[in-house]
Write an enzyme that holds these catalytic residues in place. Structure first.
Site, PDB file in Angstrom:
ATOM      1  N   GLY A 252       0.815  -1.211   0.000  1.00 20.75           N
ATOM      2  CA  GLY A 252       0.000   0.000   0.000  1.00 20.75           C
ATOM      3  C   GLY A 252       0.845   1.257   0.000  1.00 20.75           C
TER       4      GLY A 252
ATOM      5  N   GLY B   4      -0.303   4.365   0.298  1.00 20.68           N
ATOM      6  CA  GLY B   4      -1.051   5.481   0.861  1.00 20.68           C
ATOM      7  C   GLY B   4      -0.245   6.195   1.932  1.00 20.68           C
TER       8      GLY B   4
ATOM      9  N   GLY C  40      -0.025   5.745   5.205  1.00 16.72           N
ATOM     10  CA  GLY C  40       0.674   4.874   6.133  1.00 16.72           C
ATOM     11  C   GLY C  40       1.872   4.197   5.498  1.00 16.72           C
TER      12      GLY C  40
ATOM     13  N   VAL D  68      -1.870  -7.705  -4.499  1.00 18.40           N
ATOM     14  CA  VAL D  68      -1.658  -8.788  -3.548  1.00 18.40           C
ATOM     15  C   VAL D  68      -2.808  -9.784  -3.669  1.00 18.40           C
ATOM     16  CG1 VAL D  68      -1.526  -9.405  -1.111  1.00 18.40           C
ATOM     17  CG2 VAL D  68      -0.314  -7.388  -1.951  1.00 18.40           C
TER      18      VAL D  68
ATOM     19  N   GLU E 127     -17.938  18.329   2.590  1.00 14.50           N
ATOM     20  CA  GLU E 127     -17.098  19.036   1.625  1.00 14.50           C
ATOM     21  C   GLU E 127     -17.652  18.897   0.213  1.00 14.50           C
ATOM     22  OE1 GLU E 127     -12.966  18.612   4.220  1.00 14.50           O
ATOM     23  OE2 GLU E 127     -13.471  17.126   2.693  1.00 14.50           O
TER      24      GLU E 127
ATOM     25  N   ALA F 214      -5.967  10.570   7.671  1.00 15.58           N
ATOM     26  CA  ALA F 214      -4.566  10.421   7.276  1.00 15.58           C
ATOM     27  C   ALA F 214      -3.588  10.474   8.448  1.00 15.58           C
ATOM     28  CB  ALA F 214      -4.219  11.485   6.233  1.00 15.58           C
TER      29      ALA F 214
END
Length: 436
Positions: free
Chosen positions: A12, A14, A16, A80, A178, A334
């Protein structure tokens, strides 16, 4: 690639995953970063792509470019397929026809698979709603929104025109708020002189939330201010309502008493609820770790899987067990993933050095949400801000966390021009975005 014996696989790219890889810079390890895309997506701004405020390239950055100077890192474009935890192997599949190794071996594994939107058992609704979770879905949403105004302009029938100009946003969290605010600005401001047969300002924008207020992660006072800002943008906030049906012609809503209401709409934006990546479920099956209703797997206080100290899971796909053994659900934002990524890297480094390590501890830096032009809310360590000051705080925080100097500069220029001219330069309808 350095000559190293300890192999780290990170799944991943992203928030993290990036922090794990960056945290291992200079460490005596070989890092393999696996992702289904060749870029990092700044997901908090996908809704601005969906409403034409930004272009896709301004909130994405190639993974290889991010780590081009970190010589102990290689990037694999792959999916994966499975894990063999006993053999310490990740099994891979090809993406976009690109050849990839069938498997990659590891000594430490970090899985940051993220999450997807949940339709609460009604996966058939996916065919009718659009999301803003990925670049692909944001572009589809942008095309659907803009095509709706085009369809309303072209149709001679008042009932059809009314349906085309009714936009339903499901979910009153930050993304839903938003998104609804941006659609309001698009209709009231950006597009108001662009058409001849319709007045975009007559658009009806509904924000549907099942609880009693929007932005439930914020204090009630800020939720109220956010709702008032939405109303000034022409958004009707419907709290205490749940979606019980979506089809080609609209949405069916139900209130707390079970009474239903039919809303004719051709554009439904889904921003309600999440479900963990399927990788979380697979890790839970392999390790016996608990999972919640959203599929999140429960990890130990140091973010590892039970019985497999070499396997870390982080981000939206996990719950973290505290020192008392209770599973805690952290916000799906995040900063949580970033802090967990840095922690996983520190633990790997500590183990290699033979040093002890602390359990993960989340440090809450506050909440931010923007509603529209110079309108936002912020809750930072008990300091409650709203209006222009909160909006400026939101701008600075998001510019700071964007990857790449060029992207920061381009987004700053875009926002500045948009603020001064009330324009949006990325109002394009791509193929595959035609009205239903």
């Amino acid at each position: 690639m350095q000559n190293a014996t300890h192999r780290v696989v990170v799944v991943g790219g992203g928030f993290g995953g990036l922090r794990v890889v960056a945290g291992l810079r200079g460490a005596p390890v070989e890092v393999t970063l696996v992702d289904r895309r060749n870029f990092h997506l700044f997901q908090p701004l996908t809704y601005q792509v969906a409403t034409g405020a930004l272009s896709p390239g301004e909130i994405t950055y190639p993974l290889r470019a991010i780590f081009k100077r970190q010589r102990n890192v290689r990037v694999l474009l792959a999916e994966v397929r499975d894990f063999d935890l006993d053999a310490r192997v990740v099994r891979l599949g090809s993406m976009s026809g690109v050849p990839t190794p069938e498997e990659v071996h590891y000594d430490s594994l970090v899985v940051a698979g993220g999450s997807a939107y949940s339709y609460f058992g009604h996966d058939d609704w996916r065919a009718y709603g659009v999301e803003v979770k990925s670049i692909e879905s944001a572009l589809a949403a942008r095309g659907r929104l803009l095509a709706a105004f085009e369809a309303a302009e072209a149709t001679p029938h008042e009932a059809d025109r009314y349906a085309w100009l009714t936009f339903v946003v499901v979910g009153g969290g930050p993304t839903g708020v938003e998104m609804a605010g941006q659609i309001g600005e698009l209709a009231l401001d950006t597009l108001r002189r662009d058409f001849r047969n319709i007045d975009p300002r007559s658009a009806r924008i509904l924000l549907v939330e099942a609880t009693d207020r929007v932005l439930t992660s914020f204090p009630p006072s800020l939720s109220s201010k956010a709702e008032r800002s939405l109303q000034r943008l022409g958004v009707t906030v419907l709290t205490g309502r749940t979606v019980v049906g979506i089809d080609d012609d609209g949405v069916t809503l139900a209130d707390g008493d079970g009474a239903t209401e039919r809303v004719a709409s051709r554009v439904v934006i889904w921003a309600a609820g999440v479900t963990a990546s399927g990788l979380a479920g697979r890790l839970g099956e392999l390790t016996g770790a608990e999972r919640d209703r959203a599929g999140r797997v429960t990890v130990e206080p140091d973010l590892t899987l039970p019985g497999h100290a070499e396997v870390f899971a982080i981000g939206d796909m996990v719950r973290v067990r505290d020192s008392n053994g209770e599973a805690k659900l952290l916000p799906g934002v995040a900063p949580v993933a970033m802090q967990q990524g840095r922690h996983a890297a520190r633990v790997i480094r500590a183990r290699l050095a033979g040093d002890p390590h602390e359990p993960f501890r989340y440090r809450d830096k506050g909440n931010l949400a923007t509603i529209g032009r110079a309108a936002a809310v912020a809750d930072i360590h008990g300091l409650k801000l709203s209006g222009f000051l909160a909006w400026m705080t939101w701008l600075l925080v998001h510019l700071w966390y964007l990857i790449g100097f060029q992207n920061r500069l381009l987004v700053l220029i875009r926002w500045s021009v948009s603020f001064l001219t009330h324009g949006r330069g990325a109002r394009l309808i791509g193929t595959g975005s035609e009205p239903r």
